[in-house]
Design a protein around this motif. Sequence first.
Motif, mmCIF file in Angstrom:
data_model
loop_
_atom_site.group_PDB
_atom_site.id
_atom_site.type_symbol
_atom_site.label_atom_id
_atom_site.label_comp_id
_atom_site.label_asym_id
_atom_site.label_seq_id
_atom_site.Cartn_x
_atom_site.Cartn_y
_atom_site.Cartn_z
ATOM 1 N N SER A 148 0.832 -1.198 0.000
ATOM 2 C CA SER A 148 0.000 0.000 0.000
ATOM 3 C C SER A 148 0.869 1.250 0.000
ATOM 4 C CB SER A 148 -0.916 -0.008 1.230
ATOM 5 O OG SER A 148 -1.640 1.189 1.330
ATOM 6 N N GLY A 149 1.974 1.207 0.756
ATOM 7 C CA GLY A 149 2.901 2.334 0.774
ATOM 8 C C GLY A 149 3.494 2.613 -0.590
ATOM 9 N N VAL A 150 3.815 1.561 -1.330
ATOM 10 C CA VAL A 150 4.323 1.724 -2.697
ATOM 11 C C VAL A 150 3.262 2.382 -3.569
ATOM 12 C CG1 VAL A 150 5.057 0.500 -4.777
ATOM 13 C CG2 VAL A 150 5.941 -0.210 -2.537
ATOM 14 N N ARG A 151 2.054 1.888 -3.471
ATOM 15 C CA ARG A 151 0.964 2.386 -4.328
ATOM 16 C C ARG A 151 0.616 3.836 -4.014
ATOM 17 N NH1 ARG A 151 -2.185 -1.063 -2.841
ATOM 18 N NH2 ARG A 151 -3.552 0.094 -1.433
ATOM 19 N N MET A 152 0.568 4.182 -2.729
ATOM 20 C CA MET A 152 0.124 5.510 -2.308
ATOM 21 C C MET A 152 1.266 6.518 -2.229
ATOM 22 S SD MET A 152 -2.500 4.401 0.762
ATOM 23 C CE MET A 152 -3.033 6.089 1.034
ATOM 24 N N GLY A 153 2.482 6.032 -2.105
ATOM 25 C CA GLY A 153 3.609 6.936 -1.937
ATOM 26 C C GLY A 153 3.712 7.499 -0.533
ATOM 27 N N ARG A 154 3.033 6.875 0.430
ATOM 28 C CA ARG A 154 3.060 7.307 1.831
ATOM 29 C C ARG A 154 2.623 6.129 2.687
ATOM 30 N NH1 ARG A 154 -2.666 10.363 2.755
ATOM 31 N NH2 ARG A 154 -1.711 10.786 4.776
ATOM 32 N N ILE A 155 2.886 6.234 3.982
ATOM 33 C CA ILE A 155 2.514 5.157 4.895
ATOM 34 C C ILE A 155 1.203 5.516 5.589
ATOM 35 C CG2 ILE A 155 3.189 3.815 6.916
ATOM 36 C CD1 ILE A 155 6.090 4.344 6.226
ATOM 37 N N VAL A 156 0.197 4.708 5.351
ATOM 38 C CA VAL A 156 -1.091 4.832 6.027
ATOM 39 C C VAL A 156 -1.391 3.485 6.657
ATOM 40 C CG1 VAL A 156 -3.576 5.208 5.769
ATOM 41 C CG2 VAL A 156 -1.953 6.583 4.454
ATOM 42 N N THR A 157 -1.568 3.461 7.981
ATOM 43 C CA THR A 157 -1.759 2.195 8.682
ATOM 44 C C THR A 157 -3.080 2.109 9.431
ATOM 45 O OG1 THR A 157 -0.611 3.079 10.620
ATOM 46 C CG2 THR A 157 0.732 1.903 8.999
ATOM 47 N N THR A 158 -3.804 3.206 9.524
ATOM 48 C CA THR A 158 -5.058 3.191 10.276
ATOM 49 C C THR A 158 -6.196 2.597 9.456
ATOM 50 O OG1 THR A 158 -5.388 5.475 9.557
ATOM 51 C CG2 THR A 158 -4.515 5.134 11.774
ATOM 52 N N ARG A 159 -7.114 1.966 10.166
ATOM 53 C CA ARG A 159 -8.330 1.456 9.540
ATOM 54 C C ARG A 159 -9.371 2.578 9.510
ATOM 55 N NH1 ARG A 159 -6.281 -2.341 13.171
ATOM 56 N NH2 ARG A 159 -5.610 -4.295 12.179
ATOM 57 N N PRO A 160 -10.243 2.589 8.518
ATOM 58 C CA PRO A 160 -11.208 3.698 8.397
ATOM 59 C C PRO A 160 -11.995 3.968 9.675
ATOM 60 C CG PRO A 160 -11.254 2.343 6.428
ATOM 61 C CD PRO A 160 -10.358 1.636 7.399
ATOM 62 N N GLU A 161 -12.376 2.910 10.392
ATOM 63 C CA GLU A 161 -13.195 3.103 11.586
ATOM 64 C C GLU A 161 -12.441 3.789 12.734
ATOM 65 O OE1 GLU A 161 -11.813 -1.288 11.656
ATOM 66 O OE2 GLU A 161 -12.424 0.228 10.187
ATOM 67 N N ASP A 162 -11.113 3.827 12.644
ATOM 68 C CA ASP A 162 -10.317 4.447 13.702
ATOM 69 C C ASP A 162 -9.851 5.862 13.353
ATOM 70 O OD1 ASP A 162 -10.465 2.173 15.325
ATOM 71 O OD2 ASP A 162 -8.782 1.231 14.291
ATOM 72 N N ARG A 163 -10.335 6.398 12.258
ATOM 73 C CA ARG A 163 -9.952 7.750 11.845
ATOM 74 C C ARG A 163 -11.018 8.761 12.228
ATOM 75 N NH1 ARG A 163 -8.921 5.406 5.873
ATOM 76 N NH2 ARG A 163 -7.094 4.113 6.363
ATOM 77 N N ALA A 164 -10.572 9.981 12.443
ATOM 78 C CA ALA A 164 -11.524 11.051 12.717
ATOM 79 C C ALA A 164 -12.424 11.278 11.507
ATOM 80 C CB ALA A 164 -10.778 12.329 13.087
ATOM 81 N N ARG A 165 -11.828 11.194 10.326
ATOM 82 C CA ARG A 165 -12.583 11.339 9.082
ATOM 83 C C ARG A 165 -12.724 9.956 8.461
ATOM 84 N NH1 ARG A 165 -10.833 15.241 3.976
ATOM 85 N NH2 ARG A 165 -12.588 14.729 2.598
ATOM 86 N N LYS A 166 -13.930 9.430 8.452
ATOM 87 C CA LYS A 166 -14.154 8.039 8.067
ATOM 88 C C LYS A 166 -14.085 7.816 6.561
ATOM 89 C CE LYS A 166 -15.164 7.445 12.407
ATOM 90 N NZ LYS A 166 -14.156 6.890 13.338
ATOM 91 N N ARG A 167 -14.322 8.857 5.771
ATOM 92 C CA ARG A 167 -14.353 8.714 4.317
ATOM 93 C C ARG A 167 -13.442 9.737 3.664
ATOM 94 N NH1 ARG A 167 -20.852 7.967 2.980
ATOM 95 N NH2 ARG A 167 -21.193 6.101 4.295
ATOM 96 N N GLY A 168 -13.157 9.483 2.397
ATOM 97 C CA GLY A 168 -12.339 10.423 1.635
ATOM 98 C C GLY A 168 -10.851 10.206 1.866
ATOM 99 N N ALA A 169 -10.077 11.138 1.366
ATOM 100 C CA ALA A 169 -8.626 11.034 1.475
ATOM 101 C C ALA A 169 -8.203 11.017 2.945
ATOM 102 C CB ALA A 169 -7.962 12.203 0.755
ATOM 103 N N VAL A 170 -7.184 10.221 3.241
ATOM 104 C CA VAL A 170 -6.690 10.113 4.613
ATOM 105 C C VAL A 170 -5.814 11.315 4.925
ATOM 106 C CG1 VAL A 170 -5.391 8.715 6.255
ATOM 107 C CG2 VAL A 170 -6.754 7.601 4.451
ATOM 108 N N GLN A 171 -6.204 12.082 5.922
ATOM 109 C CA GLN A 171 -5.437 13.244 6.338
ATOM 110 C C GLN A 171 -4.184 12.813 7.095
ATOM 111 O OE1 GLN A 171 -6.581 16.385 5.364
ATOM 112 N NE2 GLN A 171 -8.003 15.046 4.242
ATOM 113 N N ARG A 172 -3.171 13.674 7.106
ATOM 114 C CA ARG A 172 -1.918 13.345 7.787
ATOM 115 C C ARG A 172 -2.154 12.967 9.244
ATOM 116 N NH1 ARG A 172 3.206 17.385 7.797
ATOM 117 N NH2 ARG A 172 3.358 16.569 5.678
ATOM 118 N N ASP A 173 -3.014 13.690 9.931
ATOM 119 C CA ASP A 173 -3.265 13.422 11.354
ATOM 120 C C ASP A 173 -3.975 12.098 11.588
ATOM 121 O OD1 ASP A 173 -2.094 15.823 11.931
ATOM 122 O OD2 ASP A 173 -3.961 16.907 12.295
ATOM 123 N N ASP A 174 -4.525 11.522 10.545
ATOM 124 C CA ASP A 174 -5.272 10.269 10.663
ATOM 125 C C ASP A 174 -4.489 9.056 10.161
ATOM 126 O OD1 ASP A 174 -7.611 10.827 11.926
ATOM 127 O OD2 ASP A 174 -8.815 11.078 10.110
#
Length: 269
Positions: free
Chosen positions: A205-231
């Motif tokens: 996923s890191g290769v595909r996105m060009g960044r490291i995102v490890t949180t699951r949608p249900e654990d983010r402040a913003r559940k939909r859309g692009a993943v913000q840095r803080d999430d």
Amino acid sequence: MPEGHTLYRLAREQQQTFAGRPVHVTSPQGRFAAGAALLDGRVLREVFSYGKHLFADFGGDTLHVHLGLYGTFVGGTGDPPPVKGALRMRWTAEGSDGAVVWTDLRGPTACEVLAEPEVQAILDRLGPDPLRPRADGAVAHRRISGSRTAIGALLMDQSVLAGVGNVYRAELLFRHGVSPFRPGRDVDAALWQAMWADLVTLMRSGVRMGRIVTTRPEDRARKRGAVQRDDAHYVYRRTGLPCRVCGTGIRTEVMVGRNLYWCPVCQAV
């Protein structure tokens, strides 16, 4: 320090841009002048990564780069910018459309030309890379399961596992509820198999996105859309902030020279 997914992306981009073409290699800084002269004008055969190492095969001679903490590659199309500062190495070539393509390397820990046996010696001392085809996670577990060293330290040992850095270490351990202080010998095969499979998924996923995102949608402040840095992360660089799962303050301390982050409740010893 760039982690394995970044080197994989760099290798893929340089393979697409330069492979199969004669490459003009220079060292404006002068520190790589002899190596640049040896490679200059030769056809680049292949660029590949293994863990945090990048290799460019020029046929009998291979460029080896390790970015370390401060190294960067920057590239583009058209005339390269004027040389400024300590530019270790510059590649230029004629692209498929006739335009000039270029890439600059600054601040690497290693930039050297190696013979095939020297390349193999580097590969032989590295653990399995989760991004390599047919990589065997069981090889890493054999080293982990025989060690009393904390798993948080073992995950940073490139002879155990290649390509994992501080972000993947912290996030992988959190996602599996493993204390970073647990001895490696107490990580059983079933748990490691789940961790390895998850790590492969996260790094791809890191290769595909060009960044490291490890949180699951249900654990983010913003559940939909692009993943913000803080999430994007559960514990990495979140010292004192509430755990996304239990609300306990995230802790940090230094382990093997890098800041370690963990939740003392979700990752109880």
